[in-house]
Write a protein that holds these residues in place. Structure first.
Motif, PDB file in Angstrom:
ATOM      1  N   VAL A   1       0.863  -1.182   0.000  1.00 38.31           N
ATOM      2  CA  VAL A   1       0.000   0.000   0.000  1.00 38.31           C
ATOM      3  C   VAL A   1       0.896   1.227   0.000  1.00 38.31           C
ATOM      4  CG1 VAL A   1      -1.723   1.300   1.308  1.00 38.31           C
ATOM      5  CG2 VAL A   1      -1.864  -1.193   1.216  1.00 38.31           C
ATOM      6  N   SER A   2       0.582   2.198  -0.845  1.00 47.20           N
ATOM      7  CA  SER A   2       1.390   3.418  -0.916  1.00 47.20           C
ATOM      8  C   SER A   2       1.299   4.213   0.382  1.00 47.20           C
ATOM      9  CB  SER A   2       0.919   4.287  -2.081  1.00 47.20           C
ATOM     10  OG  SER A   2      -0.358   4.853  -1.786  1.00 47.20           O
ATOM     11  N   ASP A   3       2.287   5.061   0.609  1.00 49.22           N
ATOM     12  CA  ASP A   3       2.274   5.914   1.799  1.00 49.22           C
ATOM     13  C   ASP A   3       1.036   6.810   1.811  1.00 49.22           C
ATOM     14  OD1 ASP A   3       4.666   4.805   2.585  1.00 49.22           O
ATOM     15  OD2 ASP A   3       5.889   6.479   1.863  1.00 49.22           O
ATOM     16  N   THR A   4       0.645   7.306   0.641  1.00 49.15           N
ATOM     17  CA  THR A   4      -0.526   8.183   0.562  1.00 49.15           C
ATOM     18  C   THR A   4      -1.774   7.451   1.024  1.00 49.15           C
ATOM     19  OG1 THR A   4       0.429   9.429  -1.269  1.00 49.15           O
ATOM     20  CG2 THR A   4      -1.942   9.594  -0.981  1.00 49.15           C
ATOM     21  N   ALA A   5      -1.978   6.226   0.545  1.00 46.19           N
ATOM     22  CA  ALA A   5      -3.148   5.449   0.941  1.00 46.19           C
ATOM     23  C   ALA A   5      -3.086   5.075   2.424  1.00 46.19           C
ATOM     24  CB  ALA A   5      -3.252   4.199   0.083  1.00 46.19           C
ATOM     25  N   ALA A   6      -1.899   4.709   2.889  1.00 43.56           N
ATOM     26  CA  ALA A   6      -1.751   4.320   4.295  1.00 43.56           C
ATOM     27  C   ALA A   6      -2.045   5.486   5.233  1.00 43.56           C
ATOM     28  CB  ALA A   6      -0.336   3.790   4.537  1.00 43.56           C
ATOM     29  N   SER A   7      -1.750   6.704   4.789  1.00 35.91           N
ATOM     30  CA  SER A   7      -1.929   7.869   5.660  1.00 35.91           C
ATOM     31  C   SER A   7      -3.382   8.087   6.048  1.00 35.91           C
ATOM     32  CB  SER A   7      -1.372   9.125   4.979  1.00 35.91           C
ATOM     33  OG  SER A   7      -2.214   9.551   3.910  1.00 35.91           O
ATOM     34  N   VAL A   8      -4.315   7.639   5.218  1.00 35.86           N
ATOM     35  CA  VAL A   8      -5.747   7.800   5.523  1.00 35.86           C
ATOM     36  C   VAL A   8      -6.464   6.450   5.601  1.00 35.86           C
ATOM     37  CG1 VAL A   8      -5.993  10.145   4.649  1.00 35.86           C
ATOM     38  CG2 VAL A   8      -6.233   8.223   3.071  1.00 35.86           C
ATOM     39  N   GLU A   9      -5.707   5.377   5.576  1.00 38.90           N
ATOM     40  CA  GLU A   9      -6.260   4.020   5.641  1.00 38.90           C
ATOM     41  C   GLU A   9      -7.359   3.831   4.610  1.00 38.90           C
ATOM     42  OE1 GLU A   9      -7.482   3.238   9.634  1.00 38.90           O
ATOM     43  OE2 GLU A   9      -5.483   3.489  10.463  1.00 38.90           O
ATOM     44  N   ALA A  10      -7.102   4.273   3.366  1.00 43.06           N
ATOM     45  CA  ALA A  10      -8.104   4.167   2.310  1.00 43.06           C
ATOM     46  C   ALA A  10      -7.414   3.963   0.967  1.00 43.06           C
ATOM     47  CB  ALA A  10      -8.975   5.416   2.270  1.00 43.06           C
ATOM     48  N   VAL A  11      -7.772   2.882   0.283  1.00 47.01           N
ATOM     49  CA  VAL A  11      -7.264   2.570  -1.053  1.00 47.01           C
ATOM     50  C   VAL A  11      -8.409   2.684  -2.045  1.00 47.01           C
ATOM     51  CG1 VAL A  11      -6.465   0.670  -2.528  1.00 47.01           C
ATOM     52  CG2 VAL A  11      -5.381   1.076  -0.302  1.00 47.01           C
ATOM     53  N   ASN A  12      -8.249   3.512  -3.065  1.00 47.87           N
ATOM     54  CA  ASN A  12      -9.273   3.600  -4.110  1.00 47.87           C
ATOM     55  C   ASN A  12      -8.778   3.074  -5.452  1.00 47.87           C
ATOM     56  OD1 ASN A  12      -7.595   5.741  -4.974  1.00 47.87           O
ATOM     57  ND2 ASN A  12      -9.348   6.874  -5.782  1.00 47.87           N
ATOM     58  N   THR A  13      -7.517   2.617  -5.487  1.00 53.60           N
ATOM     59  CA  THR A  13      -6.908   2.156  -6.731  1.00 53.60           C
ATOM     60  C   THR A  13      -6.049   0.936  -6.465  1.00 53.60           C
ATOM     61  OG1 THR A  13      -6.766   4.464  -7.455  1.00 53.60           O
ATOM     62  CG2 THR A  13      -5.494   2.853  -8.706  1.00 53.60           C
ATOM     63  N   VAL A  14      -6.262  -0.119  -7.248  1.00 51.84           N
ATOM     64  CA  VAL A  14      -5.411  -1.307  -7.182  1.00 51.84           C
ATOM     65  C   VAL A  14      -4.836  -1.547  -8.574  1.00 51.84           C
ATOM     66  CG1 VAL A  14      -5.295  -3.788  -6.778  1.00 51.84           C
ATOM     67  CG2 VAL A  14      -6.725  -2.362  -5.314  1.00 51.84           C
ATOM     68  N   VAL A  15      -3.536  -1.721  -8.641  1.00 57.24           N
ATOM     69  CA  VAL A  15      -2.861  -2.051  -9.894  1.00 57.24           C
ATOM     70  C   VAL A  15      -2.268  -3.450  -9.751  1.00 57.24           C
ATOM     71  CG1 VAL A  15      -0.959  -1.466 -11.444  1.00 57.24           C
ATOM     72  CG2 VAL A  15      -2.354   0.347 -10.435  1.00 57.24           C
ATOM     73  N   PHE A  16      -2.496  -4.287 -10.755  1.00 53.41           N
ATOM     74  CA  PHE A  16      -1.952  -5.645 -10.767  1.00 53.41           C
ATOM     75  C   PHE A  16      -0.672  -5.676 -11.591  1.00 53.41           C
ATOM     76  CE2 PHE A  16      -6.637  -6.174 -10.477  1.00 53.41           C
ATOM     77  CZ  PHE A  16      -6.703  -6.710  -9.202  1.00 53.41           C
ATOM     78  N   THR A  17       0.391  -6.171 -11.016  1.00 56.05           N
ATOM     79  CA  THR A  17       1.663  -6.257 -11.734  1.00 56.05           C
ATOM     80  C   THR A  17       1.694  -7.527 -12.592  1.00 56.05           C
ATOM     81  OG1 THR A  17       2.761  -7.481  -9.969  1.00 56.05           O
ATOM     82  CG2 THR A  17       2.824  -5.074  -9.838  1.00 56.05           C
ATOM     83  N   GLU A  18       2.680  -7.600 -13.478  1.00 55.07           N
ATOM     84  CA  GLU A  18       2.787  -8.761 -14.357  1.00 55.07           C
ATOM     85  C   GLU A  18       3.040 -10.053 -13.583  1.00 55.07           C
ATOM     86  OE1 GLU A  18       5.565  -8.199 -17.478  1.00 55.07           O
ATOM     87  OE2 GLU A  18       4.432  -6.557 -18.430  1.00 55.07           O
ATOM     88  N   ASP A  19       3.662  -9.931 -12.415  1.00 56.56           N
ATOM     89  CA  ASP A  19       3.909 -11.142 -11.619  1.00 56.56           C
ATOM     90  C   ASP A  19       2.787 -11.417 -10.614  1.00 56.56           C
ATOM     91  OD1 ASP A  19       4.352  -9.114  -9.827  1.00 56.56           O
ATOM     92  OD2 ASP A  19       6.419  -9.677  -9.334  1.00 56.56           O
ATOM     93  N   GLY A  20       1.656 -10.702 -10.772  1.00 53.47           N
ATOM     94  CA  GLY A  20       0.474 -11.012  -9.983  1.00 53.47           C
ATOM     95  C   GLY A  20       0.345 -10.304  -8.657  1.00 53.47           C
ATOM     96  N   ARG A  21       1.216  -9.348  -8.358  1.00 50.22           N
ATOM     97  CA  ARG A  21       1.122  -8.628  -7.095  1.00 50.22           C
ATOM     98  C   ARG A  21       0.014  -7.581  -7.161  1.00 50.22           C
ATOM     99  NH1 ARG A  21       5.348  -5.581  -5.579  1.00 50.22           N
ATOM    100  NH2 ARG A  21       5.076  -6.023  -3.365  1.00 50.22           N
ATOM    101  N   ARG A  22      -0.577  -7.292  -6.009  1.00 48.28           N
ATOM    102  CA  ARG A  22      -1.655  -6.307  -5.896  1.00 48.28           C
ATOM    103  C   ARG A  22      -1.136  -5.080  -5.158  1.00 48.28           C
ATOM    104  NH1 ARG A  22      -5.787 -10.661  -3.116  1.00 48.28           N
ATOM    105  NH2 ARG A  22      -6.078 -12.052  -4.929  1.00 48.28           N
ATOM    106  N   LEU A  23      -1.058  -3.961  -5.869  1.00 44.71           N
ATOM    107  CA  LEU A  23      -0.519  -2.729  -5.297  1.00 44.71           C
ATOM    108  C   LEU A  23      -1.651  -1.743  -5.059  1.00 44.71           C
ATOM    109  CD1 LEU A  23       2.549  -2.279  -7.703  1.00 44.71           C
ATOM    110  CD2 LEU A  23       2.333  -3.758  -5.668  1.00 44.71           C
ATOM    111  N   GLY A  24      -1.777  -1.262  -3.819  1.00 42.48           N
ATOM    112  CA  GLY A  24      -2.845  -0.324  -3.466  1.00 42.48           C
ATOM    113  C   GLY A  24      -2.366   1.107  -3.416  1.00 42.48           C
ATOM    114  N   ASP A  25      -3.201   2.019  -3.897  1.00 39.00           N
ATOM    115  CA  ASP A  25      -2.850   3.444  -3.894  1.00 39.00           C
ATOM    116  C   ASP A  25      -4.111   4.260  -3.629  1.00 39.00           C
ATOM    117  OD1 ASP A  25      -1.332   5.738  -4.094  1.00 39.00           O
ATOM    118  OD2 ASP A  25      -0.842   5.497  -6.213  1.00 39.00           O
TER     119      ASP A  25
END
Length: 276
Positions: A79-103
């Motif tokens: 989870v990005s620092d920005t998302a962690a700062s408010v405990e809210a993720v509105n965007t998930v990006v999937f990487t080619e190796d299958g990881r889930r990144l929250g922003d």
């Protein structure tokens, strides 16, 4: 662009009235991403883990609205620092190796919408309301407000929440009762995060020569407060501005293409709202 289909979507509950498909599809068309699709799915907290597990390698990303912005966090790899700062993720990006990144693109989206109106620094600000959007507003203000932020709330528990967010985000938050909300309108920047109709009684209290109003609603639009504010010569930033700017950032993160077509996305959003 390869012929490999790429998918994205917005999840939430309720979701039927989301403008996200309109905005993202307009972006894909303008960028020539003919093999990209963007849909909407009705998903609540209980259905979220199963939905994620059912996604295949064609998926590039997800947009999340209520009530999933916090529920998604334990299901992500990072989870990005920005998302962690408010405990809210509105965007998930999937990487080619299958990881889930929250922003979180709501916060930089707010800043971009304000910057578009020439607001990049203020000495003080007022926030009307104390919900999830108010915490994002405080996070945005932590980057541009050099002085105190006064939050106008309806209960002691909400007051405590806003003080807590202020401490966490490094913002000097002063709390006032909603009954005194007319005083908020004298601030150089007012961010209204309340539901439709809540600020209507304040429209008659706008002072001469008001500053900037950021009203996060986009339907109905304009709100009574926004209409009267504009009539009195103040600058107004609306909910569609926020929606478009945060969607621009989502498109760029999911597709890897920048800049996303802001003008085309805004025009599509305005057309869709006019047709409702």
């Amino acid at each position: 662009m390869s012929s490999t289909t790429k998918r994205a979507a917005v999840l939430g509950s309720p979701i039927a009235h989301s403008l996200s498909p309109v905005l993202h599809r307009a972006a894909y068309e303008a960028l020539g991403l003919t093999h990209w699709s963007y849909d909407r799915f009705e998903v609540d907290e209980s259905g979220l883990p199963g939905f994620l597990e059912g996604l295949d390698a064609s998926w590039a990303g997800l947009s999340l609205t209520m009530p999933l912005k916090r529920a998604i966090i334990p299901l992500l790899d990072s989870v990005s620092d920005t998302a962690a700062s408010v405990e809210a993720v509105n965007t998930v990006v999937f990487t080619e190796d299958g990881r889930r990144l929250g922003d979180n693109t709501d916060i930089p989206g707010m800043l971009a919408a304000l910057r578009e109106r020439g607001v990049d620094k203020v000495e003080s600000a007022a926030v009307l309301g104390a919900g999830a959007t108010a915490s994002s507003a405080l996070a945005a203000l932590s980057r541009i407000c050099t002085g105190p932020v006064t939050a106008y709330v309806r209960s002691a528990s909400r007051a405590a929440e806003m003080r807590g967010w202020g401490k966490r985000l490094g913002v000097e938050v002063r709390v006032a009762d909603w009954a005194e909300a007319a005083e908020a309108l004298r601030a150089p920047l007012v961010i209204a995060t309340t539901p439709a109709g809540a600020t209507d009684p304040l429209a008659a209290e706008i002072p001469a020569g008001p500053g900037t109003l950021f009203d996060v609603l986009y339907e109905p639009w304009p709100t009574d407060l926004a209409a009267r504010w504009s009539a009195r010569g103040g600058a107004v930033v609306g909910g569609l501005d926020l929606l478009v700017h945060q969607a621009v950032l989502q498109v760029e993160r999911m597709t890897g293409r920048a800049p996303a077509p802001l003008a085309a996305m805004r025009a599509a959003g305005e057309q869709a709202l006019a047709a409702r």
